[in-house]
Design an enzyme around this catalytic site. Structure first.
Site, PDB file in Angstrom:
ATOM      1  N   GLU A   1       8.016 -26.498  -5.805  1.00  0.00           N
ATOM      2  CA  GLU A   1       6.624 -26.160  -5.477  1.00  0.00           C
ATOM      3  C   GLU A   1       6.430 -24.645  -5.444  1.00  0.00           C
ATOM      4  O   GLU A   1       5.411 -24.127  -5.889  1.00  0.00           O
ATOM      5  CB  GLU A   1       6.190 -26.792  -4.151  1.00  0.00           C
ATOM      6  CG  GLU A   1       6.397 -28.308  -4.036  1.00  0.00           C
ATOM      7  CD  GLU A   1       5.854 -29.121  -5.204  1.00  0.00           C
ATOM      8  OE1 GLU A   1       4.944 -28.645  -5.911  1.00  0.00           O
ATOM      9  OE2 GLU A   1       6.363 -30.239  -5.441  1.00  0.00           O
TER      10      GLU A   1
ATOM     11  N   HIS B   1       6.057 -23.232  -8.919  1.00  0.00           N
ATOM     12  CA  HIS B   1       4.739 -23.470  -9.512  1.00  0.00           C
ATOM     13  C   HIS B   1       3.819 -22.262  -9.336  1.00  0.00           C
ATOM     14  O   HIS B   1       2.842 -22.130 -10.072  1.00  0.00           O
ATOM     15  CB  HIS B   1       4.070 -24.683  -8.856  1.00  0.00           C
ATOM     16  CG  HIS B   1       4.342 -25.995  -9.541  1.00  0.00           C
ATOM     17  ND1 HIS B   1       4.258 -26.167 -10.906  1.00  0.00           N
ATOM     18  CD2 HIS B   1       4.658 -27.213  -9.037  1.00  0.00           C
ATOM     19  CE1 HIS B   1       4.523 -27.436 -11.207  1.00  0.00           C
ATOM     20  NE2 HIS B   1       4.779 -28.090 -10.087  1.00  0.00           N
TER      21      HIS B   1
ATOM     22  N   GLU C   1       4.690 -29.081 -15.252  1.00  0.00           N
ATOM     23  CA  GLU C   1       5.682 -29.915 -14.562  1.00  0.00           C
ATOM     24  C   GLU C   1       7.053 -29.894 -15.250  1.00  0.00           C
ATOM     25  O   GLU C   1       8.073 -29.700 -14.591  1.00  0.00           O
ATOM     26  CB  GLU C   1       5.167 -31.347 -14.393  1.00  0.00           C
ATOM     27  CG  GLU C   1       3.947 -31.478 -13.463  1.00  0.00           C
ATOM     28  CD  GLU C   1       4.195 -30.944 -12.048  1.00  0.00           C
ATOM     29  OE1 GLU C   1       5.352 -30.672 -11.674  1.00  0.00           O
ATOM     30  OE2 GLU C   1       3.198 -30.797 -11.301  1.00  0.00           O
TER      31      GLU C   1
ATOM     32  N   GLU D   1       1.764 -28.041  -4.738  1.00  0.00           N
ATOM     33  CA  GLU D   1       1.883 -26.587  -4.849  1.00  0.00           C
ATOM     34  C   GLU D   1       0.604 -25.790  -4.605  1.00  0.00           C
ATOM     35  O   GLU D   1       0.471 -24.677  -5.125  1.00  0.00           O
ATOM     36  CB  GLU D   1       2.400 -26.252  -6.251  1.00  0.00           C
ATOM     37  CG  GLU D   1       1.396 -26.495  -7.412  1.00  0.00           C
ATOM     38  CD  GLU D   1       1.501 -27.850  -8.102  1.00  0.00           C
ATOM     39  OE1 GLU D   1       1.983 -28.813  -7.460  1.00  0.00           O
ATOM     40  OE2 GLU D   1       1.095 -27.955  -9.271  1.00  0.00           O
TER      41      GLU D   1
HETATM   42  N1  BES Z   1       2.052 -31.179  -8.625  1.00  0.00           N
HETATM   43  C1  BES Z   1       2.977 -32.128  -8.153  1.00  0.00           C
HETATM   44  C2  BES Z   1       2.442 -33.035  -7.086  1.00  0.00           C
HETATM   45  C3  BES Z   1       1.403 -34.022  -7.546  1.00  0.00           C
HETATM   46  C4  BES Z   1       1.673 -34.922  -8.517  1.00  0.00           C
HETATM   47  C5  BES Z   1       0.178 -34.088  -6.975  1.00  0.00           C
HETATM   48  C6  BES Z   1       0.715 -35.842  -8.906  1.00  0.00           C
HETATM   49  C7  BES Z   1      -0.759 -34.996  -7.377  1.00  0.00           C
HETATM   50  C8  BES Z   1      -0.503 -35.889  -8.334  1.00  0.00           C
HETATM   51  C9  BES Z   1       4.219 -31.443  -7.565  1.00  0.00           C
HETATM   52  O1  BES Z   1       4.485 -30.194  -8.065  1.00  0.00           O
HETATM   53  C10 BES Z   1       5.379 -32.302  -7.935  1.00  0.00           C
HETATM   54  O2  BES Z   1       5.701 -32.377  -9.086  1.00  0.00           O
HETATM   55  N2  BES Z   1       5.986 -32.961  -6.962  1.00  0.00           N
HETATM   56  C11 BES Z   1       7.044 -33.894  -7.173  1.00  0.00           C
HETATM   57  C12 BES Z   1       8.357 -33.397  -6.664  1.00  0.00           C
HETATM   58  C13 BES Z   1       9.010 -32.452  -7.603  1.00  0.00           C
HETATM   59  C14 BES Z   1      10.262 -31.881  -7.035  1.00  0.00           C
HETATM   60  C15 BES Z   1       9.333 -33.053  -8.957  1.00  0.00           C
HETATM   61  C16 BES Z   1       6.658 -35.135  -6.403  1.00  0.00           C
HETATM   62  O3  BES Z   1       5.731 -35.059  -5.599  1.00  0.00           O
HETATM   63  O4  BES Z   1       7.256 -36.169  -6.642  1.00  0.00           O
HETATM   64 ZN    ZN Z   2       5.439 -30.096  -9.906  1.00  0.00          ZN
END
Ligand code: BES
Ligand code: ZN
Length: 882
Positions: free
Chosen positions: A306, A309, A328, A272
């Site tokens: 995203e 966020h 999250e 995000e």
């Molecule tokens: N902020 C996270 C991505 C992230 C997680 C970056 C860990 C670095 C380390 C993002 O917002 C996220 O949660 N993405 C999920 C998908 C979401 C729909 C639950 C993912 O990447 O699995």
């Molecule tokens: Zn997330």
């Protein structure tokens, strides 16, 4: 890294940063081997920190320091020191000062995909959680919020597009060279984990969105040239998300442009970064012949996640990484609500509970269990877990249930006003819920602090003479690592009493507690609720809509459950009743198989399923979910110890076979009747029809493999979209029939140039439910299309094998475990984050029967003994073995 002394970080040790960084100017020159980064930082001592007069310790990793200056004056060697993790300035000025740091890093050598790296020739960054320190020395922690301005320079031929967060304020060619530059400025202060920059040969599609206050926002999606036609669905999803956040939460977008970049090499799903989200391209690109219905709905949900966020995470961020669920869990809750509103709420709820049970319940029941807000960690990347995400979302949902829709909205408004522009904690968030509602949530707070899935047992009694109905609820929170004694939790249990006519009875509670929207609030270990004026014996419908993430055991009979399956006004519990029956039947079948006794025909259950199929009110996707038996994982969770995955598989397959035979003609008719002939549309109704068709086909194939293979092959040949192709292959892969390999070959021939479709090809084969599957996976690892650099490819083959092929992964000779250990060790050297995630697939090994448990433990030990293990993998494996 000395693996014997990895540092554990504790929540209780939190202290504010010694210094504040108000502004960051970055000057970056992209170069594959040596990218130069000059950081210009406006620093001052933090008035809120007792350490503000001490040294300034900056984080940094895999950097080469070139120059460091304070207030323009280069530091002498003795003024600072460096380690492989830190740069310390021993005596920084006790007033505001500027800090200039020049470093070099190597995107090409960056196989961890954290910091600045190359994805298929595209420069891109991933800074969450602690990747910014691999770009420059910094206070790499989420409570340091700064305004960023970035100048990027690159060869035009190599990187004609240059992007960063915020607004483009300048750009141009550098005269007399083949180089150019771009300057981006982000007006919103942000923690460095939200920083992003991108450079490469990218094409884009453009659209716009007009916000509720009339501001026109430019929307752009950047992709590899030639893929522009695959961005339509993602673009629609951005617009839907923006409109929804305005309508549901009053939240408007705040910059003038919103960009998404799709890259093929990415550790996670998406990220995000402020104004510049970076996505794994599998969650952006979609056309009917390249993406399944599931892909379409994932894209929609992840784009929403995203985007949401921007308020829950970016405008209000986390004080420290222990507060991860603040952004999250809350944002998952928000994306789930979004999907519920744009699709079917009932279906979405069932799907989310299935995910929770498949991923979070096993985590909570094993050695890796941790609270929604952990109190310690070694490597924060290991805590992006189903517990933080999915259980974290359930905890927010429970507060909404307790507060009611409109008070919850007020509480959210309060949170947004009170903490905008700040780094907050879970306490801050829950305080808003409490302040807006006047409710005491101190006991509720245990949901954030106690690990383990609470078990709720229900005893019921109807007294005909006094017309009272009594529900006795008892809770137990199981022991988890480090938490031997648990306190009772505050559990909102939605209930209904279904009368003999199939309708909900009016509820009137005896005693002081007033019933608010049929929510019973269980706070003590055990509590009795008495309902008045109940003239006939009802069937209780407990935990409607899955109001609390608990395991319920009740004294409901099969007859009661069949009744709920047919009549419950709560669609979730209609489905749930079917699942409970299904689970009991699987367990019974397993017992019979073991005792070599005949298995009874599941006639009543098959009849109930047939009735559901005939229901004119229910939608197709709901029916498809009803036809899916509980998963092998659901059954294993129930058994909890001495689990034999092969026996569970056999029991479940046998039951499917019986049901398939009993329902044969109806399923055939379904399969024929749900064929869609027109052009593909990803809408929920059409997707539901296809899902029902696939569920019918799966049962037919379970009933008769030969006939199933024939039908599935026809399904595959007739397929005019990727959903149908994958639907057919998903059935074929379960069968040992010649059609299977024939179809797999045709699929590869047709799609070998599309990396996302090759991923699916690997994933399909990883699912073959035989104990020999490990061998097939091993040989596929040598396939020319396999690629150790690509997280998606690794997850498709090995991740799918370890999570979705319980028979293959848990082969009794331990071959599956050894395969995973080998892969983890190899991958740990290049990409520890992905290696550690794979290693977490061992999370349930303690529940296995003895032989398998010992094989798994040996595989884990072999990982732990390897020299030079990363912190990531070390933490997962050592906690698993404890
Ligand atoms: N902020 C996270 C991505 C992230 C997680 C970056 C860990 C670095 C380390 C993002 O917002 C996220 O949660 N993405 C999920 C998908 C979401 C729909 C639950 C993912 O990447 O699995
Ligand atoms: Zn997330």
């Amino acid at each position: 890294m000395n693996k014997n002394s990895p540092k554990t970080i504790h929540l209780k040790d939190y202290t504010p940063p010694s210094h504040v960084i108000d502004r960051v100017g970055l000057d970056v020159t992209f170069h594959a081997e040596e990218t130069a980064v000059s950081a210009h930082l406006a620093v001052r001592p933090n008035p809120d920190s007792p350490a503000s007069e001490g040294p300034l310790e900056l984080d940094g990793e895999s950097l080469r320091l070139v120059r460091i200056a304070v207030d323009g004056k280069e530091l002498a060697k003795g003024d600072y020191s460096t380690t492989d993790q830190k740069l310390t300035i021993h005596h920084p000025p006790a007033r505001p000062f500027t800090l200039d740091i020049s470093t070099l890093c190597s995107p090409k050598a960056n196989t961890e995909l954290s910091g600045l790296y190359l994805s298929n020739g595209i420069y891109c960054t991933q800074c969450e959680a602690e990747g910014f320190r691999r770009i420059t020395y910094f206070l790499d922690r989420p409570d340091v919020l700064a305004r960023f301005r970035v100048r990027i320079e690159a060869e035009k031929s190599e990187a004609p597009v240059l992007l960063a967060n915020g607004n483009l304020i300048d750009s141009g060619d550098i005269a007399g060279t083949g180089r150019h530059f771009a300057v981006w400025e982000d007006p919103f202060p942000k923690p460095c984990y939200l920083f992003a920059m991108v450079g490469g040969n990218l094409a884009f599609v453009e659209d716009s969105f007009t916000t509720m206050s009339g501001r026109k926002i430019a929307l752009r999606i950047y992709v590899e040239p030639g893929k522009e036609d695959r961005c339509g669905w993602a673009m629609e999803s951005i617009k839907k998300s923006m409109a929804w956040d305005e309508q549901a939460f009053g939240r408007e977008y705040d910059l003038d442009i919103f960009m998404i970049v799709a890259v093929s090499m990415f550790n996670m799903g998406a990220m995000e970064n402020k104004g510049l989200n970076v996505f794994n391209d599998k969650y952006v690109l979609a056309l009917p012949d390249s993406a399944t219905d599931t892909d379409y709905s994932n894209i929609e949900a992840i784009i929403a996640h995203e985007y949401f966020h921007n308020w829950t995470g970016n405008r209000i961020t986390c004080r420290d990484w222990f507060q991860l669920c603040l952004k999250e869990g809350l944002t998952v809750f928000r994306d789930q609500e979004f999907s519920s509103d744009v699709r079917s709420r009932a279906v979405k709820r069932i799907q989310d509970v299935r995910t929770l049970r498949a991923q979070q319940f096993p985590e909570d029941a094993g050695p890796l269990a941790h609270p929604v807000r952990p109190s310690s960690y070694i490597e924060i990347n290991n805590f992006y877990t189903a517990t933080v995400y999915e259980k974290g979302a359930e905890v927010v949902r429970m507060m909404k249930t307790l507060l009611g829709e409109s008070v919850f909205r007020k509480a959210m408004d309060l949170y947004f006003t009170r903490y905008d522009g700040q780094a907050a904690t879970i306490e801050d968030f829950v305080q808003c819920m409490s302040d807006a509602s006047g409710r005491n949530l101190s006991q509720f707070f245990r949901w954030y602090e106690q690990a383990g899935t609470p078990e709720l047992s229900v005893k019921s009694q109807w007294d005909k003479r006094s017309k009272t109905y009594v529900l006795k609820l008892t809770q137990r929170v199981p022991t988890t690592p480090g938490q031997p004694d648990k306190q009772p939790q505050h559990i909102p249990v939605a209930v209904g009493l279904v009368g003999p006519n199939g309708h909900d009875m009016a509820l009137e509670l005896d005693g002081e507690e007033l019933l608010h929207e049929s929510i019973l609030e269980l706070k003590a270990k055990s509590q009795t609720f008495r309902f008045k004026n109940i003239g006939s014996r009802p069937v209780p419908s407990i935990n409607r809509g899955f109001s609390a993430p608990v395991k319920v055991t009740s004294d409901l009979t099969q007859k009661d459950l069949l009744f709920l399956m047919a009549h419950d006004s709560d669609p979730f519990n209609r489905w749930e009743a079917g699942q409970i029956i299904g689970k009991r039947l699987i367990l019974d079948t397993m017992t019979k198989i073991k005792a070599r006794r005949p298995v009874a025909e599941p006639k009543a259950y098959a009849a109930a399923l047939s009735e559901t199929l005939a229901d004119r009110q229910a939608d197709a996707q709901f029916k498809a979910l009803m036809l899916n038996l509980p998963t092998e994982q659901d059954v294993a969770s129930d058994i909890a110890r001495n689990v034999d995955p092969q026996l569970i598989h056999n029991g479940r397959e046998r039951l499917k076979q019986r049901i398939g035979r009993l329902m044969h003609s109806r399923l055939m008719q379904r399969w024929n009747a749900t064929k869609i002939t027109g052009p593909y549309s990803p809408d929920p109704a059409s997707a539901g029809k296809r899902a029902l068709r696939h569920a019918s086909l799966a049962l037919l194939a379970a009933a008769d493999a030969k006939e199933g293979a024939r039908l599935a092959m026809r399904h595959f040949r007739d397929a005019r979209n990727m959903s149908d192709e994958i639907g057919a292959l998903g059935v074929l892969i379960q069968l040992e029939e010649p059609e299977r390999d024939e179809a797999l070959q045709q699929y590869l021939d047709r799609h070998e140039d599309d990396h996302l479709l090759v991923d699916k090809w690997f994933a399909l084969q990883a699912q073959m439910p035989t104990p020999e599957a490990a061998e097939r996976v091993r040989s596929l690892m040598k396939h020319p299309r396999f690629n150790w650099q690509s997280p998606n490819r690794i997850r498709s083959l090995i991740g799918t094998f370890a999570t979705f092929n319980s028979v293959g992964f848990n082969a009794p000779d331990g071959a599956g475990y050894r395969l995973l250990a080998d892969v983890v060790l190899r991958l740990d050297k290049s990409n520890p984050q992905v290696a550690a995630r794979l290693a977490a697939s061992f999370r349930s090994y303690k529940a296995l029967e003895g032989k398998r448990r010992r094989h798994a433990a040996n595989a884990l030990k072999s990982i732990l003994e390897a020299p030079g293990l990363s912190r990531d993998t070390y933490e997962i494996v050592s906690r698993s073995l404890q």
